[in-house]
Design a protein around this motif. Structure first.
Motif, mmCIF file in Angstrom:
data_model
loop_
_atom_site.group_PDB
_atom_site.id
_atom_site.type_symbol
_atom_site.label_atom_id
_atom_site.label_comp_id
_atom_site.label_asym_id
_atom_site.label_seq_id
_atom_site.Cartn_x
_atom_site.Cartn_y
_atom_site.Cartn_z
ATOM 1 N N SER A 254 44.270 33.413 34.744
ATOM 2 C CA SER A 254 44.015 31.878 33.931
ATOM 3 C C SER A 254 43.294 30.706 34.485
ATOM 4 N N ASP A 255 42.699 30.935 33.809
ATOM 5 C CA ASP A 255 41.457 29.471 33.997
ATOM 6 C C ASP A 255 42.103 28.002 34.052
ATOM 7 N N PHE A 256 41.337 27.564 35.675
ATOM 8 C CA PHE A 256 41.867 26.022 36.325
ATOM 9 C C PHE A 256 40.805 25.684 35.956
ATOM 10 N N ASP A 257 39.595 26.250 35.500
ATOM 11 C CA ASP A 257 38.341 25.025 35.436
ATOM 12 C C ASP A 257 38.222 24.405 34.128
ATOM 13 N N ALA A 258 38.615 25.155 33.512
ATOM 14 C CA ALA A 258 38.363 25.232 31.997
ATOM 15 C C ALA A 258 39.305 25.495 31.034
ATOM 16 N N SER A 259 39.440 24.496 29.469
ATOM 17 C CA SER A 259 40.616 25.773 28.976
ATOM 18 C C SER A 259 40.357 27.080 28.135
ATOM 19 N N GLY A 260 40.938 27.784 29.061
ATOM 20 C CA GLY A 260 40.230 29.018 28.818
ATOM 21 C C GLY A 260 41.276 30.470 29.103
ATOM 22 N N PHE A 261 41.148 31.431 28.893
ATOM 23 C CA PHE A 261 42.876 32.152 29.098
ATOM 24 C C PHE A 261 42.128 33.712 28.513
ATOM 25 N N CYS A 262 43.060 34.430 29.682
ATOM 26 C CA CYS A 262 42.308 36.581 29.293
ATOM 27 C C CYS A 262 43.493 37.246 29.459
ATOM 28 N N GLU A 263 43.661 38.249 28.801
ATOM 29 C CA GLU A 263 45.156 39.160 29.307
ATOM 30 C C GLU A 263 44.601 40.298 29.239
ATOM 31 N N THR A 264 44.595 41.616 29.378
ATOM 32 C CA THR A 264 44.584 42.628 29.472
ATOM 33 C C THR A 264 45.711 43.509 28.524
ATOM 34 N N GLY A 285 40.010 26.587 23.476
ATOM 35 C CA GLY A 285 39.421 25.967 22.543
ATOM 36 C C GLY A 285 38.107 25.413 23.023
ATOM 37 N N MET A 286 37.336 25.224 20.896
ATOM 38 C CA MET A 286 36.469 24.796 20.810
ATOM 39 C C MET A 286 36.485 23.385 21.065
ATOM 40 N N ARG A 287 34.099 23.428 22.165
ATOM 41 C CA ARG A 287 34.549 21.540 22.041
ATOM 42 C C ARG A 287 33.928 20.906 21.171
ATOM 43 N N PRO A 288 33.739 19.459 20.635
ATOM 44 C CA PRO A 288 33.220 19.127 19.971
ATOM 45 C C PRO A 288 31.647 19.512 19.441
ATOM 46 N N GLY A 289 31.337 19.611 18.039
ATOM 47 C CA GLY A 289 30.258 20.452 18.215
ATOM 48 C C GLY A 289 29.732 21.275 19.127
ATOM 49 N N GLU A 290 30.296 22.180 19.977
ATOM 50 C CA GLU A 290 30.151 23.354 20.032
ATOM 51 C C GLU A 290 30.284 24.998 18.933
ATOM 52 N N THR A 291 29.026 25.702 19.297
ATOM 53 C CA THR A 291 28.688 26.732 18.637
ATOM 54 C C THR A 291 29.692 27.929 19.048
ATOM 55 N N LEU A 292 30.185 28.794 17.990
ATOM 56 C CA LEU A 292 30.522 29.666 18.584
ATOM 57 C C LEU A 292 30.036 30.942 19.643
ATOM 58 N N ASP A 293 28.504 30.772 19.473
ATOM 59 C CA ASP A 293 27.972 32.198 20.351
ATOM 60 C C ASP A 293 27.952 31.262 21.416
ATOM 61 N N VAL A 294 27.759 29.680 22.439
ATOM 62 C CA VAL A 294 28.103 29.363 22.853
ATOM 63 C C VAL A 294 29.338 29.380 23.858
ATOM 64 N N ALA A 295 30.315 29.356 22.212
ATOM 65 C CA ALA A 295 31.884 29.274 23.447
ATOM 66 C C ALA A 295 31.891 30.550 24.003
ATOM 67 N N VAL A 296 31.627 31.601 23.148
ATOM 68 C CA VAL A 296 31.810 32.835 23.507
ATOM 69 C C VAL A 296 30.848 33.096 24.802
ATOM 70 N N GLU A 297 29.752 32.607 25.296
ATOM 71 C CA GLU A 297 29.618 32.891 26.872
ATOM 72 C C GLU A 297 29.935 32.240 27.346
ATOM 73 N N ARG A 298 30.660 30.776 27.361
ATOM 74 C CA ARG A 298 31.794 30.660 27.612
ATOM 75 C C ARG A 298 32.992 31.740 28.495
ATOM 76 N N LEU A 299 33.571 32.096 27.368
ATOM 77 C CA LEU A 299 34.433 33.640 27.753
ATOM 78 C C LEU A 299 33.120 34.341 28.475
ATOM 79 N N GLU A 300 32.915 34.131 28.353
ATOM 80 C CA GLU A 300 32.021 35.790 29.341
ATOM 81 C C GLU A 300 32.154 35.279 30.084
ATOM 82 N N ALA A 301 32.157 34.608 30.936
ATOM 83 C CA ALA A 301 31.644 34.102 31.865
ATOM 84 C C ALA A 301 32.817 33.815 32.166
ATOM 85 N N LEU A 302 33.974 33.597 31.612
ATOM 86 C CA LEU A 302 35.311 33.794 32.456
ATOM 87 C C LEU A 302 35.605 35.141 32.901
#
Length: 393
Positions: A254-264, A285-302
């Protein structure tokens, strides 16, 4: 009028629920699905990795689960593991538990009455302080799928907070993913006499009573107008991964830093991936104006925070950007009653997860389907007006 039966347009969860419920009331039902495969967003990928379109679960404390269970459609369902490895991201690092102050804040908010007319962020800050309110709002991305749950109605988020923090967890998994639910619903429908036609798009309103169990854009096209009501949705990034198993991999991150979530998901159901592999599904959730590439980078960081060496273990990947497919969001001053009505006319009902029906995520479309069938009544008692016959392309 001479009864000609009920037409259901759309073979997702809402459409199949409506078809089953109407058949149980004695209706002759015909269901048209534009795609080859039933299920809508509940479809599960074929092949060795059985991934839903986003992290999907059913909550056993909700009406959808009870309805499925009454019909014997939950056999073999699995619960959360007895000793799950639950992790949270706090300040960029994985921890076993949120800080005690955040846990106390959750208890405080659970016990409070949340107003409709204020944002969750403003309301929560008054009760638990800025830091805890911000962390809890980020955590709530697990059920809102939005980039900023703090901006939503306090009552809307609070209702979901109660469900998401129930102990023990009420999540349930049908073996094989949500395609199992779809298969069981379609089998139930066919056993009741429902005629299901796939690869059959509908481009005009059917003759007689009809339930449009389709997304809002499709419904607007069929109705010839945008349904009245306030409606806000969200854009979500999905990243699904197949990874070589490692015992240290968490069940949930669970992500308490940003709006993200991950489950195995293979921790609860190992049939979803090949032997020795994990299926991991993430969303944010994608931020206004955010590209999918940037959002996926955030998920990879999670994922980086809790899945050691995962990049070298990756054997499969799928990513997607989905728009307005995760249910309606109620802003301050609005409730589910302000969304487009289920009943659009004497002969047409609208069913999806963004209409005026209560519930959490998929429960909205399920509730709308049952509401539509209840309003429809029994055969021979409806007052639906005839319409030109549907034309399928």
């Amino acid at each position: 009028m001479l009864h000609r039966g009920l037409t259901v347009v759309g073979g997702g969860l809402g459409g199949l629920t409506a078809a089953v419920a109407a058949s149980e009331k004695g209706w002759s039902v015909r269901l048209f699905e534009a795609h080859e495969q039933l299920g809508g967003r509940a479809r599960t990928t074929g092949g060795p990795y059985r991934a839903n379109r986003g992290p999907h679960v059913v909550y056993s404390d909700g009406p959808l689960w009870a309805w499925l269970h009454e019909r014997g459609l939950t056999d073999g369902a699995r619960t959360a593991p007895r000793l799950p490895r639950l992790l949270v991201r706090i300040d960029g690092r994985a921890r076993r538990m949120p800080p005690p102050g955040v846990l106390r804040a959750v208890v405080t908010l659970r016990r409070a009455d949340a107003p409709v007319g204020r944002s969750f962020g403003d309301w929560a800050r008054e009760l638990v302080g800025d830091v805890a309110a911000r962390r809890i709002a980020a955590f709530m991305g697990v059920v809102t799928f939005d980039h900023d749950s703090a901006r939503l109605s306090a009552a809307f988020v609070h209702e979901r907070l109660l469900r998401a923090t129930t102990v023990p967890p009420t999540v349930r998994y049908l073996p094989g993913g949500w395609s199992t639910m779809v298969d069981r619903l379609s089998h139930r429908a066919r056993s009741l006499g429902v005629r299901i036609e796939t690869r059959s798009p509908v481009d005009s309103l059917p003759d007689g009573p009809a339930i449009l169990a389709v997304p809002m854009p499709t419904a607007s096209r069929l109705l010839g107008a945008v349904p009245a009501g306030t409606l806000d949705g969200t854009t979500t990034a999905l990243l699904d991964l197949g990874l070589a198993r490692r015992r240290s991999d968490p069940y949930v991150l669970s992500d308490f830093d940003a709006s993200g979530f991950c489950e195995t998901f293979t921790v609860a159901d190992d049939s979803l991936a090949p032997l020795g592999q994990h299926l991991v599904q993430t969303q944010a959730g994608m931020r206004p104006g955010e590209t999918l590439d940037v959002a996926v980078e955030r998920l990879e960081a999670l994922v980086d925070t809790a899945y050691r060496g995962w990049r070298g273990r990756e054997s499969w990947r799928r990513r997607a950007r989905i728009v307005d497919e995760t249910g309606a969001l109620d802003l301050p001053g609005r409730t589910w009653r302000d969304r487009p009505a289920v009943r659009q006319s004497e002969a047409v009902w609208l069913v999806n997860d963004r209409v005026a029906a209560p519930g959490l995520l998929s429960e909205v479309s399920h509730h709308a389907a049952l509401d539509a069938v209840e309003q429809l009544g029994r055969p021979g008692r409806n007052r639906a007006r005839s319409r030109p016959a549907a034309h399928r392309t």
